[in-house]
Design a protein around this motif. Structure first.
Motif, PDB file in Angstrom:
ATOM      1  N   ILE A  18      42.449  43.773  25.964  1.00  0.00           N
ATOM      2  CA  ILE A  18      42.597  42.590  25.101  1.00  0.00           C
ATOM      3  C   ILE A  18      41.869  41.407  25.736  1.00  0.00           C
ATOM      4  O   ILE A  18      41.176  40.651  25.056  1.00  0.00           O
ATOM      5  N   GLU A  19      42.010  41.291  27.040  1.00  0.00           N
ATOM      6  CA  GLU A  19      41.371  40.170  27.745  1.00  0.00           C
ATOM      7  C   GLU A  19      39.852  40.240  27.603  1.00  0.00           C
ATOM      8  O   GLU A  19      39.188  39.257  27.314  1.00  0.00           O
ATOM      9  N   LEU A  20      39.286  41.440  27.788  1.00  0.00           N
ATOM     10  CA  LEU A  20      37.830  41.608  27.649  1.00  0.00           C
ATOM     11  C   LEU A  20      37.390  41.325  26.213  1.00  0.00           C
ATOM     12  O   LEU A  20      36.389  40.670  25.966  1.00  0.00           O
ATOM     13  N   LYS A  54      33.687  57.242  15.516  1.00  0.00           N
ATOM     14  CA  LYS A  54      35.045  56.743  15.833  1.00  0.00           C
ATOM     15  C   LYS A  54      35.208  55.314  15.329  1.00  0.00           C
ATOM     16  O   LYS A  54      36.206  54.974  14.705  1.00  0.00           O
ATOM     17  N   LEU A  55      34.201  54.507  15.612  1.00  0.00           N
ATOM     18  CA  LEU A  55      34.268  53.090  15.245  1.00  0.00           C
ATOM     19  C   LEU A  55      34.370  52.922  13.725  1.00  0.00           C
ATOM     20  O   LEU A  55      35.197  52.158  13.224  1.00  0.00           O
ATOM     21  N   THR A  67      36.798  52.102  22.922  1.00  0.00           N
ATOM     22  CA  THR A  67      37.098  51.945  21.484  1.00  0.00           C
ATOM     23  C   THR A  67      38.248  50.957  21.241  1.00  0.00           C
ATOM     24  O   THR A  67      38.218  50.188  20.282  1.00  0.00           O
ATOM     25  N   THR A  68      39.253  50.941  22.145  1.00  0.00           N
ATOM     26  CA  THR A  68      40.351  49.972  21.934  1.00  0.00           C
ATOM     27  C   THR A  68      39.835  48.544  22.142  1.00  0.00           C
ATOM     28  O   THR A  68      40.226  47.629  21.411  1.00  0.00           O
ATOM     29  N   THR A  69      38.947  48.362  23.121  1.00  0.00           N
ATOM     30  CA  THR A  69      38.434  47.008  23.375  1.00  0.00           C
ATOM     31  C   THR A  69      37.599  46.534  22.186  1.00  0.00           C
ATOM     32  O   THR A  69      37.726  45.397  21.732  1.00  0.00           O
ATOM     33  N   VAL A  70      36.744  47.420  21.674  1.00  0.00           N
ATOM     34  CA  VAL A  70      35.912  47.052  20.516  1.00  0.00           C
ATOM     35  C   VAL A  70      36.807  46.699  19.328  1.00  0.00           C
ATOM     36  O   VAL A  70      36.577  45.710  18.627  1.00  0.00           O
ATOM     37  N   MET A  71      37.839  47.507  19.128  1.00  0.00           N
ATOM     38  CA  MET A  71      38.720  47.290  17.972  1.00  0.00           C
ATOM     39  C   MET A  71      39.425  45.938  18.064  1.00  0.00           C
ATOM     40  O   MET A  71      39.767  45.337  17.053  1.00  0.00           O
ATOM     41  N   GLN A  95      30.756  39.302  17.805  1.00  0.00           N
ATOM     42  CA  GLN A  95      29.726  40.082  17.095  1.00  0.00           C
ATOM     43  C   GLN A  95      29.454  41.398  17.815  1.00  0.00           C
ATOM     44  O   GLN A  95      29.222  41.430  19.016  1.00  0.00           O
ATOM     45  N   LEU A  96      29.476  42.472  17.062  1.00  0.00           N
ATOM     46  CA  LEU A  96      29.153  43.787  17.608  1.00  0.00           C
ATOM     47  C   LEU A  96      27.679  44.088  17.375  1.00  0.00           C
ATOM     48  O   LEU A  96      27.193  43.981  16.243  1.00  0.00           O
ATOM     49  N   ILE A  97      26.977  44.437  18.452  1.00  0.00           N
ATOM     50  CA  ILE A  97      25.559  44.790  18.341  1.00  0.00           C
ATOM     51  C   ILE A  97      25.432  46.218  18.868  1.00  0.00           C
ATOM     52  O   ILE A  97      25.848  46.496  19.996  1.00  0.00           O
TER      53      ILE A  97
END
Ligand code: PMT
Length: 405
Positions: free
Chosen positions: A75-77, A96-97, A107-111, A116-118
């Protein structure tokens, strides 16, 4: 330069991982603060120690490894990131994403991120062309992910074709471009804009109605460009086939001109600007039949009654708001547009000639003249509707600047 930017780099397992080392090194040299999160399979190709040394930060792989801080790490990241770059992105990770699976640290961090996701994919050419992978990519694009498309060439597996990770130089250039664009035009921050778009529908009976040819493209372009430039945007729209732009404050779907009027009035006090690109029916059937009207042998006359002129009503209660209208004309464009400015108490009107190829309804382009309340006319060539939207928003800013002086 990327000074003060925190970029989380997600590394997934493919042979192109070695190029991600170069990407991290280049981003670091540009001044970015880099945190690397690797999947377990990525560590089979390059050790976390390499990324740790290049980024000068601990590398995270396992959800359950011994904690280095007391913060909930993923969550912090996710919160720290100004951008989240996935390089290389495998078909598995993209899948997965796209399907909301969060089963490891990356995947949990991205979620959990709102940054912005690149995504820079790299994989075998047949995997890349696989319709399922392509569908996943399209889905992620629709959710706002930026993709750095792979190039074509000889792949590590021996096949030749699309799927080769873009070069580290170009990946880093894309990240820089994202930050440049983000910072360049946040010139509508703090402004609340209500945009109307699309056609209205006036029902005759449960199966028939009167409508017009508006696709909503013009209004949706204004709404999404205004969001990109930092405005809070409410989009009030008739029925269209378009995807609702992301980042709106509110989306309200309406059917009739009366619904449109009610929706605008509800939101009106809280808005600074109203941009009226909806194609509103001037008339509606005088009576609505709740049963399907039966045909008879003779002709039929449907009597129409006048709808409210919404723009004119707003003009009467204008206060310090900025009101922008459109004029859709087939003849006497300028005279009609000028008359509408004073009748509807508009700050300016965007006139489009519906008879010109590439202007008006349905097309991705428009050809407009902007006429202000002093009668000054600015003419524009054929532009994409997204470009016309920017021209309109630039004109809005000019008016706001003049008001402040
Ligand atoms: O949706 P697209 O396919 O992209 O097409 C774009 C467009 C052609 C619909 C758009 O560029 C456009 O011109 N929108 C205005 C259409 C229209 O209703 O024009 P008008 O000249 O009839 O009306 C003048 C202004 O008064 C408009 O701002 C309109 O929203 C408003 N109006 C009109 C009638 C009415 N009863 N109430 C209103 O508020």
């Amino acid at each position: 330069m990327l000074n003060n930017k925190t970029i989380v780099v997600g590394v997934t397992g493919g042979i192109a991982v070695y190029k991600a080392c170069d990407v991290v090194s280049r981003l670091k040299k540009l001044g970015a603060n880099i945190h690397v999160v690797m999947t377990k399979s990525a560590t089979e190709f390059v050790s976390p120690m390499t990324f740790q040394t290049l980024s000068n930060n601990f590398v995270t792989v396992d959800m359950f490894e011994e904690v280095k801080t007391w913060e909930v790490e993923h969550i912090e990241l996710a919160k720290k990131a100004d951008a989240f770059l996935i390089v290389p992105a495998t078909a598995n990770f993209i899948g997965k994403l796209a399907n909301g699976i969060a089963d490891d640290m990356l995947t949990t961090t991205v979620m959990a991120t709102t940054s912005q996701l690149i995504v820079a994919p790299a994989m075998n050419t047949n995997m890349y062309k696989n319709p399922i992978v392509q569908e996943n990519i399209e889905k992620l694009k629709r959710h706002g992910c930026i993709f750095i498309d792979p190039t074509s060439g000889l792949l590590a597996c021996g096949d030749t074709g699309a799927g080769k990770l873009e070069t580290p130089e170009k990946i880093v250039a894309s990240v820089e471009k994202f930050f440049e664009e983000k910072e360049a035009k946040r010139d509508l921050e703090g402004i609340k804009i209500l945009v109307t778009a699309g056609p209205t529908i006036e029902s005759i009976d449960p199966v028939r109605y009167l409508t017009n040819r508006s696709s909503g493209k013009m209004g949706y372009s204004i709404a999404s460009e205004a969001v990109k430039r930092g405005a809070s945007v409410i989009l009030v729209s008739g029925k269209t086939d378009l995807e609702v732009p992301s980042g709106l404050d509110k989306y309200i779907q309406i059917e009739s001109a009366e619904d449109l009027y009610e929706a605008i009035i509800k939101e009106y006090n809280a808005c600074d600007v109203v941009i009226q690109s909806a194609a509103v029916a001037d008339y509606k059937p005088k009576t609505y039949s709740d049963k399907k009207i039966k045909k008879s042998d003779g002709d039929m006359i449907i009597e129409l009654s006048r709808n409210k002129d919404i723009a004119q009503e707003l003009g009467k209660i204008k206060g310090d708001k900025i009101l922008i209208g459109f004029a859709a004309e087939t003849n006497d464009l300028l005279e009609n547009a000028k008359r509408k400015i004073s009748k509807k108490n508009l700050d300016f009107i965007v006139a489009n000639d519906l008879t010109t190829e590439g202007a008006g309804f349905k097309s991705d382009t428009n050809i407009v003249k902007i006429i202000n309340s002093a009668g000054e006319i600015s003419e524009y060539p054929k532009l994409l509707k997204t470009e016309v939207a920017d021209v309109i928003l630039d004109s809005l800013l000019k008016i706001m600047d003049n008001k402040d002086k």
